[in-house]
Design a protein around this motif. Structure first.
Motif, PDB file in Angstrom:
ATOM      1  N   VAL A 229       8.961   1.818 -11.138  1.00  0.00           N
ATOM      2  CA  VAL A 229       9.949   1.486 -10.108  1.00  0.00           C
ATOM      3  C   VAL A 229       9.229   1.026  -8.844  1.00  0.00           C
ATOM      4  CG1 VAL A 229      11.807   2.933 -10.997  1.00  0.00           C
ATOM      5  CG2 VAL A 229      10.088   3.927  -9.477  1.00  0.00           C
ATOM      6  N   GLN A 230      10.009   0.642  -7.830  1.00  0.00           N
ATOM      7  CA  GLN A 230       9.421  -0.069  -6.699  1.00  0.00           C
ATOM      8  C   GLN A 230       8.450   0.761  -5.850  1.00  0.00           C
ATOM      9  OE1 GLN A 230      12.812   0.034  -7.214  1.00  0.00           O
ATOM     10  NE2 GLN A 230      13.618  -2.044  -7.198  1.00  0.00           N
ATOM     11  N   SER A 231       8.747   2.043  -5.624  1.00  0.00           N
ATOM     12  CA  SER A 231       7.949   2.804  -4.659  1.00  0.00           C
ATOM     13  C   SER A 231       6.471   2.931  -5.040  1.00  0.00           C
ATOM     14  CB  SER A 231       8.578   4.175  -4.405  1.00  0.00           C
ATOM     15  OG  SER A 231       8.834   4.865  -5.604  1.00  0.00           O
ATOM     16  N   PRO A 232       6.110   3.282  -6.283  1.00  0.00           N
ATOM     17  CA  PRO A 232       4.679   3.330  -6.607  1.00  0.00           C
ATOM     18  C   PRO A 232       4.023   1.953  -6.583  1.00  0.00           C
ATOM     19  CG  PRO A 232       6.003   3.816  -8.547  1.00  0.00           C
ATOM     20  CD  PRO A 232       6.931   3.819  -7.401  1.00  0.00           C
ATOM     21  N   VAL A 233       4.788   0.905  -6.893  1.00  0.00           N
ATOM     22  CA  VAL A 233       4.239  -0.446  -6.806  1.00  0.00           C
ATOM     23  C   VAL A 233       3.949  -0.796  -5.350  1.00  0.00           C
ATOM     24  CG1 VAL A 233       4.671  -2.904  -7.218  1.00  0.00           C
ATOM     25  CG2 VAL A 233       5.387  -1.218  -8.908  1.00  0.00           C
ATOM     26  N   ALA A 234       4.868  -0.433  -4.452  1.00  0.00           N
ATOM     27  CA  ALA A 234       4.662  -0.693  -3.026  1.00  0.00           C
ATOM     28  C   ALA A 234       3.402   0.008  -2.517  1.00  0.00           C
ATOM     29  CB  ALA A 234       5.882  -0.240  -2.232  1.00  0.00           C
ATOM     30  N   THR A 235       3.189   1.242  -2.934  1.00  0.00           N
ATOM     31  CA  THR A 235       1.978   1.972  -2.536  1.00  0.00           C
ATOM     32  C   THR A 235       0.732   1.267  -3.050  1.00  0.00           C
ATOM     33  OG1 THR A 235       3.187   4.080  -2.567  1.00  0.00           O
ATOM     34  CG2 THR A 235       0.791   4.195  -2.648  1.00  0.00           C
ATOM     35  N   LEU A 236       0.781   0.822  -4.297  1.00  0.00           N
ATOM     36  CA  LEU A 236      -0.344   0.110  -4.900  1.00  0.00           C
ATOM     37  C   LEU A 236      -0.643  -1.182  -4.131  1.00  0.00           C
ATOM     38  CD1 LEU A 236      -2.277   0.107  -7.438  1.00  0.00           C
ATOM     39  CD2 LEU A 236      -0.559  -1.362  -8.530  1.00  0.00           C
ATOM     40  N   LEU A 237       0.396  -1.936  -3.816  1.00  0.00           N
ATOM     41  CA  LEU A 237       0.220  -3.207  -3.112  1.00  0.00           C
ATOM     42  C   LEU A 237      -0.323  -2.998  -1.697  1.00  0.00           C
ATOM     43  CD1 LEU A 237       3.476  -5.126  -4.152  1.00  0.00           C
ATOM     44  CD2 LEU A 237       1.189  -5.358  -5.117  1.00  0.00           C
ATOM     45  N   ASN A 238       0.184  -1.995  -1.023  1.00  0.00           N
ATOM     46  CA  ASN A 238      -0.297  -1.710   0.328  1.00  0.00           C
ATOM     47  C   ASN A 238      -1.776  -1.305   0.326  1.00  0.00           C
ATOM     48  OD1 ASN A 238       1.893  -2.190   2.177  1.00  0.00           O
ATOM     49  ND2 ASN A 238       2.957  -0.444   1.277  1.00  0.00           N
ATOM     50  N   ASP A 239      -2.166  -0.503  -0.668  1.00  0.00           N
ATOM     51  CA  ASP A 239      -3.568  -0.097  -0.775  1.00  0.00           C
ATOM     52  C   ASP A 239      -4.464  -1.300  -1.076  1.00  0.00           C
ATOM     53  OD1 ASP A 239      -2.971   2.532  -0.247  1.00  0.00           O
ATOM     54  OD2 ASP A 239      -2.881   3.133  -2.350  1.00  0.00           O
ATOM     55  N   ALA A 240      -3.999  -2.179  -1.972  1.00  0.00           N
ATOM     56  CA  ALA A 240      -4.789  -3.365  -2.317  1.00  0.00           C
ATOM     57  C   ALA A 240      -4.950  -4.281  -1.101  1.00  0.00           C
ATOM     58  CB  ALA A 240      -4.119  -4.122  -3.459  1.00  0.00           C
ATOM     59  N   GLN A 241      -3.876  -4.426  -0.322  1.00  0.00           N
ATOM     60  CA  GLN A 241      -3.959  -5.255   0.885  1.00  0.00           C
ATOM     61  C   GLN A 241      -4.946  -4.646   1.895  1.00  0.00           C
ATOM     62  OE1 GLN A 241      -0.694  -5.227   3.834  1.00  0.00           O
ATOM     63  NE2 GLN A 241      -0.576  -7.452   3.550  1.00  0.00           N
ATOM     64  N   ARG A 242      -4.893  -3.341   2.070  1.00  0.00           N
ATOM     65  CA  ARG A 242      -5.784  -2.657   3.014  1.00  0.00           C
ATOM     66  C   ARG A 242      -7.254  -2.831   2.621  1.00  0.00           C
ATOM     67  NH1 ARG A 242      -7.687   2.200   2.185  1.00  0.00           N
ATOM     68  NH2 ARG A 242      -6.000   2.739   0.732  1.00  0.00           N
ATOM     69  N   LEU A 243      -7.515  -2.849   1.311  1.00  0.00           N
ATOM     70  CA  LEU A 243      -8.883  -2.978   0.817  1.00  0.00           C
ATOM     71  C   LEU A 243      -9.331  -4.438   0.685  1.00  0.00           C
ATOM     72  CD1 LEU A 243      -8.722  -0.246  -1.970  1.00  0.00           C
ATOM     73  CD2 LEU A 243      -9.958  -0.078   0.205  1.00  0.00           C
ATOM     74  N   GLY A 244      -8.415  -5.365   0.970  1.00  0.00           N
ATOM     75  CA  GLY A 244      -8.753  -6.784   0.848  1.00  0.00           C
ATOM     76  C   GLY A 244      -8.907  -7.236  -0.586  1.00  0.00           C
ATOM     77  N   MET A 245      -8.184  -6.597  -1.514  1.00  0.00           N
ATOM     78  CA  MET A 245      -8.362  -6.883  -2.940  1.00  0.00           C
ATOM     79  C   MET A 245      -7.255  -7.755  -3.526  1.00  0.00           C
ATOM     80  SD  MET A 245      -9.657  -3.103  -4.183  1.00  0.00           S
ATOM     81  CE  MET A 245     -10.136  -3.655  -5.818  1.00  0.00           C
ATOM     82  N   THR A 246      -6.223  -8.066  -2.741  1.00  0.00           N
ATOM     83  CA  THR A 246      -5.086  -8.826  -3.249  1.00  0.00           C
ATOM     84  C   THR A 246      -5.396 -10.318  -3.295  1.00  0.00           C
ATOM     85  OG1 THR A 246      -3.602  -7.217  -2.222  1.00  0.00           O
ATOM     86  CG2 THR A 246      -2.626  -9.297  -2.955  1.00  0.00           C
ATOM     87  N   ALA A 247      -5.116 -10.946  -4.429  1.00  0.00           N
ATOM     88  CA  ALA A 247      -5.334 -12.389  -4.576  1.00  0.00           C
ATOM     89  C   ALA A 247      -4.400 -13.154  -3.640  1.00  0.00           C
ATOM     90  CB  ALA A 247      -5.095 -12.810  -6.015  1.00  0.00           C
ATOM     91  N   LYS A 248      -4.945 -14.141  -2.949  1.00  0.00           N
ATOM     92  CA  LYS A 248      -4.121 -14.974  -2.067  1.00  0.00           C
ATOM     93  C   LYS A 248      -3.479 -16.119  -2.841  1.00  0.00           C
ATOM     94  CE  LYS A 248      -6.282 -14.058   2.423  1.00  0.00           C
ATOM     95  NZ  LYS A 248      -6.967 -12.829   2.001  1.00  0.00           N
ATOM     96  N   THR A 249      -4.072 -16.481  -3.965  1.00  0.00           N
ATOM     97  CA  THR A 249      -3.498 -17.457  -4.880  1.00  0.00           C
ATOM     98  C   THR A 249      -3.517 -16.855  -6.277  1.00  0.00           C
ATOM     99  OG1 THR A 249      -5.673 -18.487  -5.244  1.00  0.00           O
ATOM    100  CG2 THR A 249      -4.258 -19.431  -3.509  1.00  0.00           C
ATOM    101  N   PHE A 250      -2.680 -17.352  -7.157  1.00  0.00           N
ATOM    102  CA  PHE A 250      -2.583 -16.778  -8.503  1.00  0.00           C
ATOM    103  C   PHE A 250      -3.926 -16.837  -9.217  1.00  0.00           C
ATOM    104  CE2 PHE A 250      -1.927 -16.941 -13.058  1.00  0.00           C
ATOM    105  CZ  PHE A 250      -1.065 -15.865 -13.256  1.00  0.00           C
ATOM    106  N   GLY A 251      -4.385 -15.674  -9.700  1.00  0.00           N
ATOM    107  CA  GLY A 251      -5.622 -15.614 -10.477  1.00  0.00           C
ATOM    108  C   GLY A 251      -6.880 -15.849  -9.676  1.00  0.00           C
ATOM    109  N   GLU A 252      -6.844 -15.675  -8.344  1.00  0.00           N
ATOM    110  CA  GLU A 252      -8.029 -15.889  -7.513  1.00  0.00           C
ATOM    111  C   GLU A 252      -9.196 -15.038  -8.029  1.00  0.00           C
ATOM    112  OE1 GLU A 252      -9.559 -15.313  -2.872  1.00  0.00           O
ATOM    113  OE2 GLU A 252      -7.482 -14.845  -3.428  1.00  0.00           O
ATOM    114  N   PRO A 253     -10.336 -15.661  -8.330  1.00  0.00           N
ATOM    115  CA  PRO A 253     -11.495 -14.912  -8.844  1.00  0.00           C
ATOM    116  C   PRO A 253     -11.940 -13.820  -7.867  1.00  0.00           C
ATOM    117  CG  PRO A 253     -11.818 -17.269  -9.133  1.00  0.00           C
ATOM    118  CD  PRO A 253     -10.606 -17.104  -8.267  1.00  0.00           C
ATOM    119  N   GLY A 254     -12.296 -12.669  -8.420  1.00  0.00           N
ATOM    120  CA  GLY A 254     -12.774 -11.565  -7.606  1.00  0.00           C
ATOM    121  C   GLY A 254     -11.680 -10.776  -6.922  1.00  0.00           C
TER     122      GLY A 254
END
Length: 405
Positions: A229-254
């Motif tokens: 459901v949405q809440s654990p996904v939101a936590t995951l996404l927020n953590d990834a953004q904080r760590l700079g790990m979220t792809a800015k484009t689809f499939g961005e390497p690394g």
């Protein structure tokens, strides 16, 4: 122009349904029942879902869709507990229930023999494909979790630009619901879907996913496919953004591209994750209010009529509840129109005839609802969406996953 004419036809069909009034069972009250998680696990989906059911049932009575007949659909909180669901179900039966609206995957699996024994039609909030095998009386409203999950996985395989198979991880709810699409997903990979499943993560109630994300990155995972459901996904996404790990484009390497099916996304996710939801890819069979069309006015007007807040009004979970109620009401309406007494048995017959020129079209979904004795999955198509500039936008047209039969 063709699309506009198609939706105009839907609106006209709905209007015709509202105007229908038949003498069969005039003045009767038809007893339904809904048991779901308004509180407890997955309640961030269950709460707006319950409001969608409540509002459409009120709408059906207020606008006399069934003429002088009425619907009574009590709604009970089962807190995502199977034992409570079973008690609610039995109480509803004692009250004369002829159609059951259910919720959790585990509860539906446990109660499937009961559904078959009492021969009552059931529309669940769970889209687990195994439910259709568990009882011939369970009718999924839309494409199964497997169809949605495999559908988003097919998009990864088709659009990944790196060498070799794309490395993916599954991030799932620790329940029968979360695990529901995994067998079909693994079967699709075995059948040739060019992906490598690196790890399956059954999430807990962690408030920090840093260690998890770093572990997945160390294994070369580029895509995380969510089924929760949405809440654990939101936590995951927020953590990834904080760590700079979220792809800015689809499939961005690394980096990691995040994706999910049905209960993981929608406007509810954006409300929780904010800018961290940008680029999240998501599949469902429902329309969203950020993609304007006749369905937008229909959903928002319904919510306004019954005093719902903006978050509820724009939730696909609210639309999901409305459509479950729609299916039940439409089955009753058609049974009355055929001059038959409305019973569990006649409603079951009516649902199985809902195909071909008798298919049911709801403004909430991306395709028609069709059922038969051999096919009890309502909407066959799924739609891929992606968050762009803070709202979900459709990617292409509705489709049927190639690796799902």
């Amino acid at each position: 122009m063709k699309r506009n004419m198609y939706y105009l036809a839907i609106v006209m069909a709905v209007a015709a349904g509202l105007a229908f009034s038949a003498p069969v069972g005039a003045g009767e009250t038809y007893q339904l029942g809904l048991s779901l998680a308004i509180t407890g696990p997955t309640s961030d989906a269950g709460n707006p879902y319950s409001k969608g059911v409540e509002d459409y049932m009120r709408f059906a009575n207020d606008t006399k869709i069934l003429g002088d007949a009425k619907i009574d659909c009590p709604i009970r909180d089962d807190m995502y507990k199977t034992a409570v669901t079973k008690r609610n179900f039995e109480d509803f039966l004692d009250q004369g229930m002829i159609f059951f609206l259910s919720y959790a995957t585990g509860a539906n699996q446990a109660l499937a023999p009961d559904f078959t024994e009492v021969q009552i039609p059931v529309v669940p909030a769970s889209m687990d494909s195994s439910l259709m095998k568990a009882s011939p009386y369970i009718f999924l409203p839309i494409a199964s979790y497997s169809h949605q999950y495999v559908g988003v996985a097919e998009y990864v395989a088709a659009n990944h630009k790196g060498e070799g198979a794309a490395k993916v991880a599954a991030f799932i709810h620790p329940s029968a619901f979360g695990r529901a699409p995994l067998a079909d997903f693994k079967a699709a990979v075995a059948a040739g879907l060019n992906l490598e499943l690196v790890e399956v993560v059954e999430h807990g109630k962690d408030l920090d996913n840093s260690a998890l994300l770093q572990r997945l990155a160390s294994k070369g995972v580029q895509y995380v496919l969510c089924h929760t459901v949405q809440s654990p996904v939101a936590t995951l996404l927020n953590d990834a953004q904080r760590l700079g790990m979220t792809a800015k484009t689809f499939g961005e390497p690394g980096k990691i591209t995040f994706m999910g099916a049905h209960y993981t996304g929608g406007n509810d996710l954006i409300a929780l994750a904010g800018t961290a939801a940008e680029g999240f890819h998501w599949t469902t069979s429902y329309r969203v209010t950020s993609e304007k069309g006749p369905w937008t006015d229909w959903q928002l007007d319904m919510a306004k009529k019954y005093g719902r807040d903006d978050k509820t009004a724009n939730s696909h979970n609210y639309a999901s509840g409305m459509m479950a109620a729609q299916i039940a009401v439409e089955a009753i309406r058609r049974t009355r129109e055929a001059g038959k007494k409305v019973t569990k048995e006649t409603l079951y017959e009516t649902l199985n005839q809902m195909n071909g020129d008798k298919a049911f079209t709801s403004l909430a979904a991306v395709g028609p609802v069709t059922y038969s004795v051999t096919d009890r999955m309502g909407v066959d198509n799924v739609q891929l969406y992606v968050v762009k500039d803070g709202v979900f936008r459709a990617v292409g047209e509705p489709f049927k996953p190639k690796y799902m039969k």
